[in-house]
Design a protein around this motif. Structure first.
Motif, PDB file in Angstrom:
ATOM      1  N   TYR B 164       0.848  -1.188   0.000  1.00 19.91           N
ATOM      2  CA  TYR B 164       0.000   0.000   0.000  1.00 19.91           C
ATOM      3  C   TYR B 164       0.883   1.237   0.000  1.00 19.91           C
ATOM      4  O   TYR B 164       2.049   1.185   0.381  1.00 19.91           O
ATOM      5  CB  TYR B 164      -0.921   0.021   1.230  1.00 19.91           C
ATOM      6  CG  TYR B 164      -0.201   0.176   2.545  1.00 19.91           C
ATOM      7  CD1 TYR B 164       0.174  -0.936   3.280  1.00 19.91           C
ATOM      8  CD2 TYR B 164       0.103   1.436   3.055  1.00 19.91           C
ATOM      9  CE1 TYR B 164       0.841  -0.792   4.480  1.00 19.91           C
ATOM     10  CE2 TYR B 164       0.780   1.584   4.249  1.00 19.91           C
ATOM     11  CZ  TYR B 164       1.144   0.463   4.962  1.00 19.91           C
ATOM     12  OH  TYR B 164       1.806   0.599   6.151  1.00 19.91           O
ATOM     13  N   ARG B 199      -6.005   3.080 -11.900  1.00 22.03           N
ATOM     14  CA  ARG B 199      -6.100   2.222 -10.715  1.00 22.03           C
ATOM     15  C   ARG B 199      -7.219   2.709  -9.793  1.00 22.03           C
ATOM     16  O   ARG B 199      -7.577   3.883  -9.808  1.00 22.03           O
ATOM     17  CB  ARG B 199      -4.795   2.295  -9.942  1.00 22.03           C
ATOM     18  CG  ARG B 199      -3.647   1.559 -10.606  1.00 22.03           C
ATOM     19  CD  ARG B 199      -2.568   1.492  -9.610  1.00 22.03           C
ATOM     20  NE  ARG B 199      -1.309   0.996 -10.036  1.00 22.03           N
ATOM     21  CZ  ARG B 199      -0.731  -0.080  -9.503  1.00 22.03           C
ATOM     22  NH1 ARG B 199      -1.341  -0.771  -8.580  1.00 22.03           N
ATOM     23  NH2 ARG B 199       0.453  -0.470  -9.897  1.00 22.03           N
ATOM     24  N   TYR B 224     -12.155   5.920  -8.532  1.00 27.93           N
ATOM     25  CA  TYR B 224     -11.737   5.161  -9.719  1.00 27.93           C
ATOM     26  C   TYR B 224     -11.167   6.137 -10.728  1.00 27.93           C
ATOM     27  O   TYR B 224     -11.846   7.060 -11.164  1.00 27.93           O
ATOM     28  CB  TYR B 224     -12.923   4.410 -10.308  1.00 27.93           C
ATOM     29  CG  TYR B 224     -13.394   3.288  -9.421  1.00 27.93           C
ATOM     30  CD1 TYR B 224     -14.546   3.426  -8.655  1.00 27.93           C
ATOM     31  CD2 TYR B 224     -12.678   2.108  -9.315  1.00 27.93           C
ATOM     32  CE1 TYR B 224     -14.973   2.410  -7.833  1.00 27.93           C
ATOM     33  CE2 TYR B 224     -13.095   1.087  -8.488  1.00 27.93           C
ATOM     34  CZ  TYR B 224     -14.239   1.242  -7.745  1.00 27.93           C
ATOM     35  OH  TYR B 224     -14.659   0.248  -6.916  1.00 27.93           O
ATOM     36  N   ASP B 270      -4.340  -1.899  -4.264  1.00 24.29           N
ATOM     37  CA  ASP B 270      -5.154  -2.774  -5.118  1.00 24.29           C
ATOM     38  C   ASP B 270      -4.470  -4.093  -5.461  1.00 24.29           C
ATOM     39  O   ASP B 270      -4.900  -4.804  -6.355  1.00 24.29           O
ATOM     40  CB  ASP B 270      -5.544  -2.036  -6.392  1.00 24.29           C
ATOM     41  CG  ASP B 270      -4.314  -1.623  -7.206  1.00 24.29           C
ATOM     42  OD1 ASP B 270      -4.472  -1.152  -8.336  1.00 24.29           O
ATOM     43  OD2 ASP B 270      -3.182  -1.750  -6.677  1.00 24.29           O
TER      44      ASP B 270
END
Lengths: 348, 306
Positions: B164, B199, B224, B270
């Motif tokens: 992350y 991403r 998004y 993600d």
């Protein structure tokens, strides 16, 4: 909340205050105050929002501290003088401690710091109960013991409360915080005259309750909590907007509205007691409070904020909130000044 | 050193002495001593796999006279500003601004000093291998958050997941490092102009909390990004933000109160290893009068009374 639980808690809040009213023994008075605090705690935290729980915690801690100080003061007085009666508070240490505790209870400066934060975390109806009903019991105790408390302390508490209430409320945009500072200022007015004419304190308390109730119920009716949304209420309910403007002027103490009555009588009493400087100081601090009331009035009625709607909206569905208490309190907040002689006669 | 401290504590048996280790004494003495004056939530972060920092507080002091003088000047200046601002109005702006404003640009990146208000962090804090950096974009008009994500967990025996990176704004501070908060109650929508890489990011906001167990409460929503050369205007109403604590979405949801907002942040996690970038032009607020939703998520009673 379950209506049975809410009714029980509201009855307990009423019971606590009534118990304090009816008591002549310190322990019973303390018990009434504690019942009051404990009963309103679930009402404050009913929404489970972290800010509501924070407000509840802060309120509980301050009130519990004050109650512990009251208990300590009363036991000190009983130890020194052997008396538990409320009217026999003769020990100076006990009376000073007691006054400090009650100042913390009702939010007098310099023990006022909890008030704006606590009111900000509550919904409007609970905030109304906190600002009005929760002041009754401590003020009843103060009125009973005012003659034994140091006059300088009372004067200092009064003037500092009006000053802090005025200065603190000046740069707020959240309405609940503004009403909190308004409450602090009004408590100052009540305390300053308590040693000379307790009946004027009662009149000031009564008018304060009426005006604050009108203000809170108006905000509840229009579902506003900040100045920017207050500015858009004119399109939703023009009549309510105009009466609220007058209620704000009444809170500011302008004639010919009800709010002028306590200020006029208190200033007159202070002048009669040869205290012109204190009277002048109180009048000047009232001007500071008047400034932020006028600012609210300006935002609500004298300007039109950016709004999608340029006219009133008569097609809005009717509110399900009951309007009778608002109507009664608003009428009383605007029209009681001519009854000043009758009210004076009732309280003396 | 540790042994001598333990002996000291055993001899005196003092509760609440400043130390970093929990000590259990023999049953004859029957006292367990938690030896830190700060709660476990306020201690410095201990990277997993690392030994705890057992230095005494006075051993961590770095005294610098010139820094002290600069600090005093800065804080006195801030205090003076606070007093002077009150004459103008709430938050130093006239009331008419508060009443009329419907949009506000809170952060825009127009110079190197704008980057000092932000903190970049990645799983390197826990021993991971992601990298994240910020710099000013072209012509010093945007902020570029870029780096590489790597979800290989660190081999410290404790951590199971990794991968992350986050960009978070610093909490505004008043004079003498008192915490200040943003009052965004006049607005109901977050408006950002960004250019992403396709991403899915998350926007995180944190508000003022009172209890220590709410310290990690964050209100999040998804962001998004489209990728590509075109800028993207993102408008997220504040009613859409949901509550999570330490990454776990909470059952008892409530709306974000906007009168005391602490910070905003962007997080990428993600699980797609590789480079990433997010370019931000500005972050602003707006008041969308057509958006009347108070909270997007219904709450159901978990144990309804029948």
């Amino acid at each position: 909340m379950n209506p049975y639980r809410r009714a029980t808690l509201l009855c307990s809040v009423g019971l606590g205050t009534t118990l304090t009213f009816a008591s002549s023994h310190w322990l019973l008075a303390w018990m009434g105050l504690e019942i009051n605090t404990l009963a309103i705690t679930p009402l404050m935290a009913q929404h489970h929002h972290p800010r509501a729980v924070e407000a509840t915690t802060k309120y509980f801690l301050t009130q519990a501290t004050a109650a512990a100080m009251i208990l300590f003061a009363s036991t000190t007085n009983a130890w020194m003088t052997g008396e538990w009666s409320i009217n026999d508070l003769s020990n100076p240490i006990a009376s000073t401690m007691f006054m400090a505790a009650l100042a913390l209870k009702i939010g007098l400066a310099p023990m006022h710091f909890w008030m704006p934060e606590v009111l900000q975390g509550l919904d409007l109806l609970t905030g109304l109960i906190l600002s009005t009903w929760q002041k009754l019991a401590p003020l009843a105790l103060i009125i009973q013991t005012a003659q034994t408390i140091d006059p300088l302390l009372l004067t200092l508490l009064g003037i500092s409360s009006t000053l802090v209430g005025g200065w603190g409320g000046l740069n707020q945009t959240q309405l609940r915080k503004i009403l909190a500072y308004s409450s602090i200022a009004h408590m100052g007015w009540m305390i300053i005259v308590i040693q000379y004419a307790p009946q004027l304190t009662l009149i000031a308390l009564g008018t304060y309750i009426i005006m604050t109730s009108a203000a809170f119920l108006t905000l509840k009716m229009s579902l506003t909590t900040k100045i920017s949304t207050l500015a858009t209420t004119w399109s939703k309910s023009p009549i309510l907007t105009s009466t609220t403007a007058l209620v704000l002027l009444s809170l500011g103490g302008l004639p010919p509205l009800t709010g002028f009555m306590p200020k006029w009588l208190i200033l007159q009493e202070l002048t009669k007691q040869d205290l012109p400087i204190i009277a002048t100081a109180m009048a000047l601090t009232a001007l500071i409070s008047l400034y932020f009331y006028l600012r609210l009035l300006y935002a609500m009625t004298l300007t039109i904020s950016p709004n999608m709607i340029n006219s009133t909206t008569p097609w809005r569905t009717q509110t399900t909130q009951t309007s009778l208490p608002l109507a009664l309190f608003t009428t009383a907040a605007l029209g009681l000044l001519p009854m000043a002689p009758a009210i004076l006669m009732l309280t003396t | 050193m540790a042994v001598s401290k333990t002996t000291l504590k055993t001899l005196f048996g003092v509760y609440g002495v400043i130390h970093r280790q929990t000590l259990l004494l023999p049953s004859t003495l029957r006292c367990s001593v938690i030896l830190s004056s700060r709660s476990i939530y306020e201690r410095d972060y201990r990277r997993p796999g690392q030994p705890p920092d057992t230095r005494w507080p006075w051993q961590k002091i770095q005294f610098d006279f010139s820094k002290g003088v600069e600090g005093i000047k800065k804080h006195i200046g801030l205090l003076k500003d606070e007093f002077v601002q009150r004459w103008t109005g709430p938050e130093g702006r006239p009331l008419i601004d508060h009443m009329l404003e419907q949009t506000r640009v809170q952060w825009e990146f127009r110079g190197p000093e704008s980057l000092s208000q932000w903190v970049v962090s990645s799983d390197q804090e826990i021993g991971g291998r992601s990298e994240a950096y910020i710099k000013l974009g072209k012509n010093n008009t945007t902020c570029m958050l870029y780096g590489t994500l790597c979800s290989t967990p660190p081999r410290d025996g404790e951590t199971r997941y990794s991968g992350y990176c986050t960009l978070r704004s610093k909490q505004p501070l008043a004079s003498f490092d008192r915490k200040k908060y943003y009052d965004w109650s006049s607005f109901n929508t977050l408006h950002m102009r960004i250019r992403g890489d396709g991403r899915p990011w998350m926007v995180n906001m944190s508000a003022e909390t009172f209890f220590s167990h709410q310290r990690d409460d964050i209100y999040s929503y998804f962001l998004y990004t489209r990728g590509g050369p075109y800028w993207q205007d993102v408008k997220i109403p504040f009613s859409k933000f949901f509550l999570s604590s330490r990454g776990r979405i909470q059952d008892d949801q409530h709306v974000l109160w906007l009168d005391k907002v602490k910070s905003i942040g962007f997080t990428l996690g993600d699980k797609a290893d590789g480079p990433f970038q997010l370019e931000i032009d500005f972050i602003g607020l707006c008041s969308d009068l057509a958006h009347t939703e108070e909270f997007a998520y219904e709450l159901y009673k978990r144990n309804p009374e029948v």
